[in-house]
Write an enzyme that holds these catalytic residues in place. Structure first.
Site, PDB file in Angstrom:
ATOM      1  N   ILE A   1     -16.168  12.716  31.826  1.00 14.41           N
ATOM      2  CA  ILE A   1     -15.219  12.869  32.560  1.00 14.41           C
ATOM      3  C   ILE A   1     -14.168  11.430  32.262  1.00 14.41           C
ATOM      4  O   ILE A   1     -12.879  10.824  33.349  1.00 14.41           O
ATOM      5  CB  ILE A   1     -15.661  12.089  34.656  1.00 14.41           C
ATOM      6  CG1 ILE A   1     -16.561  10.986  34.601  1.00 14.41           C
ATOM      7  CG2 ILE A   1     -16.101  13.307  35.041  1.00 14.41           C
ATOM      8  CD1 ILE A   1     -16.961  10.535  35.749  1.00 14.41           C
TER       9      ILE A   1
ATOM     10  N   ALA B   1     -24.159   7.753  30.103  1.00 14.33           N
ATOM     11  CA  ALA B   1     -24.116   7.536  28.261  1.00 14.33           C
ATOM     12  C   ALA B   1     -25.502   7.583  28.674  1.00 14.33           C
ATOM     13  O   ALA B   1     -26.404   8.205  27.070  1.00 14.33           O
ATOM     14  CB  ALA B   1     -23.399   6.004  28.144  1.00 14.33           C
TER      15      ALA B   1
ATOM     16  N   ARG C   1     -27.982  -1.352  24.442  1.00 14.46           N
ATOM     17  CA  ARG C   1     -27.180  -1.766  22.975  1.00 14.46           C
ATOM     18  C   ARG C   1     -25.787  -0.455  23.774  1.00 14.46           C
ATOM     19  O   ARG C   1     -25.659  -0.028  24.748  1.00 14.46           O
ATOM     20  CB  ARG C   1     -28.100  -0.133  22.470  1.00 14.46           C
ATOM     21  CG  ARG C   1     -26.811   0.667  21.503  1.00 14.46           C
ATOM     22  CD  ARG C   1     -27.491   0.781  20.414  1.00 14.46           C
ATOM     23  NE  ARG C   1     -28.630   0.182  19.616  1.00 14.46           N
ATOM     24  CZ  ARG C   1     -30.421   0.531  18.884  1.00 14.46           C
ATOM     25  NH1 ARG C   1     -30.178   2.135  19.363  1.00 14.46           N
ATOM     26  NH2 ARG C   1     -30.917  -0.233  18.863  1.00 14.46           N
ATOM     27  N   ILE C   2     -24.635  -1.003  22.906  1.00 10.05           N
ATOM     28  CA  ILE C   2     -23.447   0.094  23.333  1.00 10.05           C
ATOM     29  C   ILE C   2     -22.954   0.443  22.085  1.00 10.05           C
ATOM     30  O   ILE C   2     -22.504   0.686  20.857  1.00 10.05           O
ATOM     31  CB  ILE C   2     -22.140  -1.002  22.546  1.00 10.05           C
ATOM     32  CG1 ILE C   2     -21.849  -2.502  24.296  1.00 10.05           C
ATOM     33  CG2 ILE C   2     -21.175  -0.364  23.253  1.00 10.05           C
ATOM     34  CD1 ILE C   2     -22.690  -1.638  25.606  1.00 10.05           C
ATOM     35  N   LEU C   3     -23.207   2.124  22.621  1.00 11.85           N
ATOM     36  CA  LEU C   3     -23.208   3.090  21.895  1.00 11.85           C
ATOM     37  C   LEU C   3     -22.185   3.481  21.190  1.00 11.85           C
ATOM     38  O   LEU C   3     -22.222   3.759  19.886  1.00 11.85           O
ATOM     39  CB  LEU C   3     -23.307   4.708  22.904  1.00 11.85           C
ATOM     40  CG  LEU C   3     -25.086   4.320  23.395  1.00 11.85           C
ATOM     41  CD1 LEU C   3     -24.824   5.814  24.074  1.00 11.85           C
ATOM     42  CD2 LEU C   3     -26.329   4.300  22.507  1.00 11.85           C
ATOM     43  N   ASN C   4     -20.898   3.366  21.384  1.00  9.99           N
ATOM     44  CA  ASN C   4     -19.530   3.144  20.918  1.00  9.99           C
ATOM     45  C   ASN C   4     -18.583   2.543  21.878  1.00  9.99           C
ATOM     46  O   ASN C   4     -18.037   2.647  22.350  1.00  9.99           O
ATOM     47  CB  ASN C   4     -18.325   4.895  21.699  1.00  9.99           C
ATOM     48  CG  ASN C   4     -18.137   5.183  20.500  1.00  9.99           C
ATOM     49  OD1 ASN C   4     -16.380   3.944  20.435  1.00  9.99           O
ATOM     50  ND2 ASN C   4     -17.019   6.174  20.146  1.00  9.99           N
TER      51      ASN C   4
ATOM     52  N   GLN D   1     -13.730   1.772  28.821  1.00 14.35           N
ATOM     53  CA  GLN D   1     -14.985   1.778  30.338  1.00 14.35           C
ATOM     54  C   GLN D   1     -14.224   0.974  31.099  1.00 14.35           C
ATOM     55  O   GLN D   1     -14.547   0.617  32.293  1.00 14.35           O
ATOM     56  CB  GLN D   1     -16.171   1.984  29.936  1.00 14.35           C
ATOM     57  CG  GLN D   1     -17.108   3.995  29.881  1.00 14.35           C
ATOM     58  CD  GLN D   1     -15.804   4.482  31.571  1.00 14.35           C
ATOM     59  OE1 GLN D   1     -16.924   4.418  32.203  1.00 14.35           O
ATOM     60  NE2 GLN D   1     -14.933   5.507  30.803  1.00 14.35           N
TER      61      GLN D   1
ATOM     62  N   GLU E   1     -19.510   1.099  35.635  1.00 15.25           N
ATOM     63  CA  GLU E   1     -19.127   0.602  36.328  1.00 15.25           C
ATOM     64  C   GLU E   1     -19.110  -0.641  36.784  1.00 15.25           C
ATOM     65  O   GLU E   1     -19.073  -0.978  37.514  1.00 15.25           O
ATOM     66  CB  GLU E   1     -20.263   1.545  37.375  1.00 15.25           C
ATOM     67  CG  GLU E   1     -20.496   3.144  38.026  1.00 15.25           C
ATOM     68  CD  GLU E   1     -20.741   3.417  39.077  1.00 15.25           C
ATOM     69  OE1 GLU E   1     -22.010   2.766  39.022  1.00 15.25           O
ATOM     70  OE2 GLU E   1     -20.278   5.046  39.648  1.00 15.25           O
TER      71      GLU E   1
END
Lengths: 212, 733, 316
Positions: free
Chosen positions: B470, B514, B616-619, B626, B693
């Site tokens: 989204i 995610a 962990r920040i995936l990207n 976001q 969020e």
């Protein structure tokens, strides 16, 4: 303070029908144009214009907006319908070099004109510098306002070059320059609910810098 | 695959692809207008007709009569669907009000008819010829007036209406420093840029729906229930979604009426909700009235904290869970929360980005600022002092990770917090300048999620899952996950999403998407790796890297495993009880600087910084987007967003994008985001959490606190608009 | 949107003749407000006369030393004109404070003056509105009216005029030139152009049916410092809560016009003598007899404070 019931009663004949408890709400305005209510054939008009360099000829219901002509008749769905009332900018296209809201103009009013949509700026294989910059700076999220943002951004840089003033131009007698504040003000007719604004300004600034 | 013990080292930890700030893989499509949204699938079904929705003109009552004659006789009209002729319809499990009203009307602009015609223009014109007479009944539209009738709602999302630890009343009464304040947040609308839209086509008794929806499987279920047909007979396709924010979690009118319209017309029908109808027709974030009491010792330690919230909804609806974060965010031995729910006959209240926490923190984090002021403490120091590393209601239950203090302290340093002056003391020309801070908090949620992965002989890995994107970056992080797992570059991965013929995923909501969806892809890829190893006859410790599979001296191009035919693996990630053993939450700190025009009271945001600790920040590129997007929405809720309720007629008056103001470019400065480096082994093999969020949580309060710091004026009723400041501003420039 | 027939005309005479042939017809130029309202069937013309190609798109010097602005001059072009920027800065400032770049590229000078109110009850055809449906009542009174009028309103209507440009035109003493269906031209001072709502809020201007605006003329420049302060919640792309346009001379005398307070751009010449004494005495005269609702009383202090800020800014 009136109660809602009293409020309605005070406007008898408008919201209130025969019985006091029955409110009728007309879905059409009271003033009907002309006496005839029987449907006539839907009026159509022929229109020819250039879209992304190609000649297009359509025979359209006069009510068709330029936006719906693009999306529903020419299947150029890159131009988006966000509000259909000039309140969001998702439908921005460039007509004869100027950005406009394609939702608030009739297709038949554009006979002979030259229309550029997002599809005309570039394709996935041959992207416009602004499209590239939006990808690089992540100047979008859901992508729905994006074509409008990009068309607007391309036109905004032209407007600044042409000396069109804005709300934040300090000196009206001097030529405006590309600053973040100028870009933010000029891009404000393109709403992005995902909130990519900060990245969009970075993308446009990058393109402007590369061109300067 | 079941995830029931904390993750150890796994292929994701290589972080060759995962964790990189990769551009979105669908970027070239979105930026060239070639990504296809719901209303735009011209090629999938021939002969599409156009449907236009008629909305109810009253908030509550009944349709006394409906005359369709003029509409039916209008040019191009093919069919008109109403509750009278639609056949028996049920209500979806996720809907509170019916999606096709009549004869009873539950809320303003509830759909009461769909007019189907050859063209959009004909359908729209004919829709206005549907003549309706209503009998209006008295409704309840004013939350403040309905407080006395509010009831104790049942438990929602595991949140009991009332919670209590220790003895709040006694402890609060005994504290030397107290705050007892009331805050209000108004109704908000999602205002995603793409209106709800669907194209429906029937093939016999099988329905295909191209739509714009965050939760594919939920919505297949609710379409089936609503129409009374088997789930197996419904295919739902939603590859691109023009924003959702919770507003597209569920089946809405467009989907149901497109299906009914297509059935009645005997041909495919497309329906989009007109923007002026959307706000009252669909769901919204309900308004709240909140009371917060905080009691602290003179040293600033909180000993009592209480949070009560009142909200309203249609009969059968639920409360806005605005007290949720207060159970977990700060220490304090004596605590209570309470939620009360009033019946309101306004449109349906439901989830919007960070339901509960978003409005809850709007109030709580002003309260914390007020308490710090009362204590004579710095608001950062006050929050740091009251940190807790365990669930305050169950001290034996630790947070899996909690670095709120580091977020606050890092942010304070980067933002130049030490330069913050006393309220009303900082000037920049005509501007009064102030800084504000707020904590961000949102729980991490995991949901089971499945995926299918295919390997072909070219070495291309194709992922299929009904997960949606989204705008969150799902396409990209799923591709990164598959690339990492299979040892291939990103351009060797194809991701196909949003189709109910694919395995059921977690979907997009509650910032669970995610971590959950990539964990599902991880599980499927783990299975595919087994299949590759087995097919190639390699040892199970084979290494997948650089497009190759290697074990010992043997090395194969990955595609060789599929030389004899495509390899397909499917699996689902499921979860054990780690989320019960550990409180899994995400944390952040928002710092905002505002300028307030000393004469007019106009408020403009000058700087924004968020520091997030969210696993962990995936990207980092997509995650940052976001967060800045959520900060933007938070700034909107602070300064302008409010659905104006007409308390006589029971509807949201400013029901379009001119009346309901959301931030534009000029409202938003450059935004900075810092992610603290972390990974949380208790959440999944991805060691990630949600962030979409978290980004909105606390932002509005940070803005409101900055306005207070700039002006000395405390506004407790959102939005913070100039009319609420004016009489307290200086008399001259 | 109701069906309509469409024709394009090239001269004012052809436009008014076309109107005479088709009762109920409307002229369309930029279309940014008319089409918006037609989509909601607030406007339902059976025939549209496209006047956008009439050659009224020039800005010319007048013999009196002023400017004659063609009715079809787009807002962008008017705001960008070097003479306007130099001599009528208030007009450029007001124009660029309005709408968005896209809308200003379409919107015309005449159309801007003829914009209809943005009252949300006017826009919602389910609601009573005397402007939209005479005699049906005013839902804004007693409803959501934070944005509504504080001066010049009536029991029948408390809507405001949304134009920024018109505020500048009023301060600049513009004149509206028209031609009617009989070919007769007239010049209407902008002060006389808008009608008070009284009991007939659906009648908004003094234009007769079929009367076409051909130009707006500005008298010779008056010099001074030009400031337009539009106050809004959102920083851009929003209608004014209130706006204040001033032209202030070195000696402190000048002119003031307001937007967002009434059914027309609001100016009271008699109040302007007080300008050298500051905002309060001016506002006392400007907003004399103001009547506020439960939601818009803030507009009175806001006007005064904004004017005070603007006057301080003018002093430099």
């Amino acid at each position: 303070m009136q109660t809602p019931e009293e409020y309605e009663l005070s406007r008898r004949g408008v919201l209130v029908g025969g019985a006091a408890s029955v409110a009728t709400v007309a879905l059409v305005p009271a003033v009907a144009a002309g006496a005839a209510t029987a449907p006539a054939a839907t009026p159509t008009t022929k229109v020819s214009f250039k879209v992304n360099g190609a000649d297009r000829e359509l025979d359209l219901d006069t009510r068709v907006s330029l936006l719906d002509a693009l999306r529903e008749h020419l299947h150029l769905t890159g131009t988006k319908k966000g509000c259909d009332h000039g309140q969001c900018g998702a439908c921005t296209v460039i007509v004869d070099g100027r950005r406009i809201n394609s939702c608030l103009t009739l297709a038949v009013m554009h006979d002979g004109e030259n229309i550029t949509t997002i599809e005309g700026l570039g394709t996935p294989d041959r992207m416009h510098a602004m499209q590239d910059a939006f990808v690089e700076h992540d100047g979008y999220q859901c992508g729905y306002c994006t074509p409008g943002q990009i068309c607007s951004a391309v036109a905004v840089l032209d407007e600044i070059r042409a000396g069109v003033p804005s709300h934040v131009t300090a000196d009206l007698t001097a030529a405006p320059t590309v600053t973040a504040a100028e870009l933010r003000e000029r891009m404000s007719g393109n709403i992005c609910r995902c909130g990519a604004y900060s990245n969009i300004i970075d993308a446009i600034t990058g393109v402007a810098g590369a061109k300067a | 695959m079941k995830f029931d013990t904390p993750a150890t080292t796994n292929p994701i930890d290589q972080m060759k692809v995962v964790g990189k700030p990769t551009n979105r893989i669908e970027g070239p499509l979105k930026t060239t207008g070639t990504a296809t949204y719901a209303y735009e699938h011209h090629d999938v079904a021939a002969n599409q007709a156009y449907g236009y929705v008629v909305g109810a003109a009253i908030a509550k009552g009944r349709i006394a009569s409906m005359n369709l004659a003029d509409a039916q006789a209008a040019p191009g009209v093919i069919a008109i669907v109403t509750a009278d002729n639609a056949g028996k319809l049920d209500k979806g499990n996720f809907n509170t009000a019916k999606l096709l009203g009549g004869p009873a009307i539950d809320h303003y602009h509830q759909a009461i008819a769909l007019v189907v015609a050859e063209s959009f223009e004909q359908a729209r014109a004919a829709a206005s010829l549907v003549r309706v007479e209503y009998s209006r009944s008295k409704g309840s539209y004013d939350l403040a007036a309905a407080l006395d009738t509010a009831i104790t709602p049942p438990t929602v999302f595991g949140t009991a209406a009332d919670t209590s630890v220790g003895d709040f009343a006694t402890a609060f009464a005994a504290t030397p420093v107290q705050l007892d304040a009331r805050y209000t947040t108004p109704d908000h609308t999602h205002a995603m840029m793409e209106p709800h839209a669907s194209i429906a086509a029937w093939d016999g008794d099988r329905l295909t729906l191209w739509t714009s929806n965050q939760m594919i499987a939920w919505s297949v279920g609710d379409m089936a229930k609503t129409l009374g047909i088997a789930k197996e007979n419904i295919r739902l396709v939603s590859p691109y979604i023009g924003g959702g924010f919770g507003g597209k979690l569920f089946v809405r009118t467009d989907a149901v009426l497109a299906a009914l319209g297509a059935r009645a017309a005997g041909r495919p029908v497309k329906v989009a909700l007109p923007r002026p109808l959307m706000i009252n027709n669909t769901t919204h974030r309900p308004a709240t009235i909140q009371r917060i009491r905080i009691g602290a010792a003179a040293d600033g330690k909180i000993t009592a904290i209480g949070h009560e919230s009142w909200s309203g909804d249609l009969p059968g609806g639920g409360p806005e869970t605005a007290v949720a974060q207060t159970r977990l965010l700060y220490a304090g031995a004596n605590r209570m929360t309470a939620m009360r729910l009033a019946v309101l006959d306004l449109p349906e209240g439901n989830a919007m980005r960070a339901p509960g926490e978003a409005p809850g923190l709007m109030a709580l984090e002003i309260a914390m600022d007020e308490m710090a002021e009362k204590l004579g403490m710095d608001p950062v120091a006050f929050r740091v002092l009251n940190d807790t590393q365990v669930d305050p209601e169950k001290p034996e239950r630790p947070f899996s990770q909690r670095r709120l203090n580091e977020c606050l302290q890092t942010g304070a340093e980067k933002f130049g917090w030490s330069k913050r002056g006393k309220p009303g003391a900082t000037r920049d020309g005509r501007w009064l300048v102030g800084m504000g801070v707020a904590a961000a908090f949102r729980n991490n949620l995991n949901a089971k999620s499945a995926a299918r992965v295919r390997l072909d002989k070219s070495g291309t890995v194709t992922v299929e899952t009904d997960m949606t994107d989204i705008g969150t970056g799902s396409y990209t992080i799923i591709a990164q996950t598959a690339a990492e797992m299979m040892g291939v570059p990103l351009d060797k991965v194809v991701v196909r999403l949003g189709d109910s013929s694919f395995p059921v995923s977690a979907g997009s909501g509650g910032q669970w998407g995610a971590n959950s969806s990539t964990a599902g892809v991880y599980a499927a890829c783990a299975k595919l790796r087994d299949a590759v190893v087995q097919r190639l006859g390699l040892a199970s410790d084979a290494v997948f890297a650089d497009g190759k599979v290697k074990a010992g001296k043997r090395s194969f191009a990955l595609g060789e495993a599929a030389a004899g035919g495509e390899l397909v693996a499917e699996d689902m990630m499921e979860y054990g009880d780690l989320a019960e053993k550990f409180q899994q939450s995400t944390f952040g700190a928002h710092f905002v600087e505002v300028g307030v025009d000393a004469m007019t009271g106009e408020i403009r945001v000058r700087r924004m910084l968020a520091v997030c600790a969210a696993g962990r920040i995936l990207n980092p590129k997509a995650a940052r987007s976001q967060v800045i997007g959520a900060m933007t929405m938070g700034a909107g809720s602070a300064l302008m967003e409010e659905l104006a309720v007409d308390k006589r007629f029971g509807f949201f008056v400013n029901h379009d994008l001119a009346g309901y103001e959301v931030p534009v470019h000029a409202d938003i400065p450059h935004q900075d985001v810092i992610f603290l480096e972390e990974s949380d082994p208790t959440t999944s093999p991805m060691k990630a959490k949600g962030v979409g969020e978290l980004g909105i949580c606390g932002v509005a309060a940070a803005v409101a606190n900055a306005v207070h710091n700039a002006t000395g004026v405390r506004v407790r009723n959102y939005p913070v608009t100039l009319d609420k400041l004016l009489d307290k501003l200086p008399d001259s420039v | 949107m109701k069906s309509f027939t469409y024709e394009r005309v090239d001269t004012p005479a052809a436009a008014t003749a076309a109107f005479a042939r088709t009762p109920g017809a409307r002229f369309i130029a930029g279309g940014t407000n008319l089409l918006d309202l037609m989509k909601l069937e607030i406007e339902t013309p059976p025939h549209l006369i496209d006047v956008s190609h009439i050659a009224l798109d020039k800005i010319e010097a007048t013999p009196e030393g002023g400017l004659r602005i063609g009715a079809m001059v787009r807002n962008t072009d008017l705001a960008s004109d070097a003479r306007v920027r130099r001599d009528y800065g208030l007009l450029t400032r007001a124009l660029v404070a309005g709408a968005s770049g896209q809308l200003r590229n379409k919107a015309t000078t005449a159309g801007n003056l003829l914009q209809r109110t943005r009252c949300p009850y006017f826009y919602d055809t389910n609601q009573p509105c005397n402007k939209r449906k005479p005699g049906s009542g005013c839902a804004a009174i007693g409803g959501f009216n934070r944005l509504h009028a504080v001066v010049g309103a009536s029991e029948a209507c408390i809507a405001t005029h949304p134009s920024d440009m018109a505020v500048a035109m009023r301060a600049l003493d513009a004149t509206v030139e028209t031609v009617d269906a009989g070919g007769k031209a007239r010049a209407i001072p902008i002060a006389d152009f808008y009608r008070a709502p009284a009991k007939t809020p659906h009648l908004e201007t003094v234009l007769a049916p079929g009367e076409l605006i051909t130009a707006v003329t500005l008298p010779r420049p008056v010099g001074g410092t030009h400031i337009y302060h539009k106050v809004r919640d959102r920083a851009s792309y929003a209608f004014a809560l209130i706006s204040v346009g001033v032209i202030v001379q070195r000696d402190g005398t000048g002119r003031v016009a307001l937007g967002g307070v009434g059914y027309k751009p609001w100016r009271v010449e008699g109040a302007e003598a007080a300008l050298p004494r500051g905002a309060r005495p001016v506002v006392d005269g400007l907003l004399a007899g103001a009547k506020t609702t439960h939601e818009n009383a803030y507009k009175l202090p806001l006007v005064e404070r904004t004017l005070a800020g603007v006057l301080a800014q003018a002093k430099g």
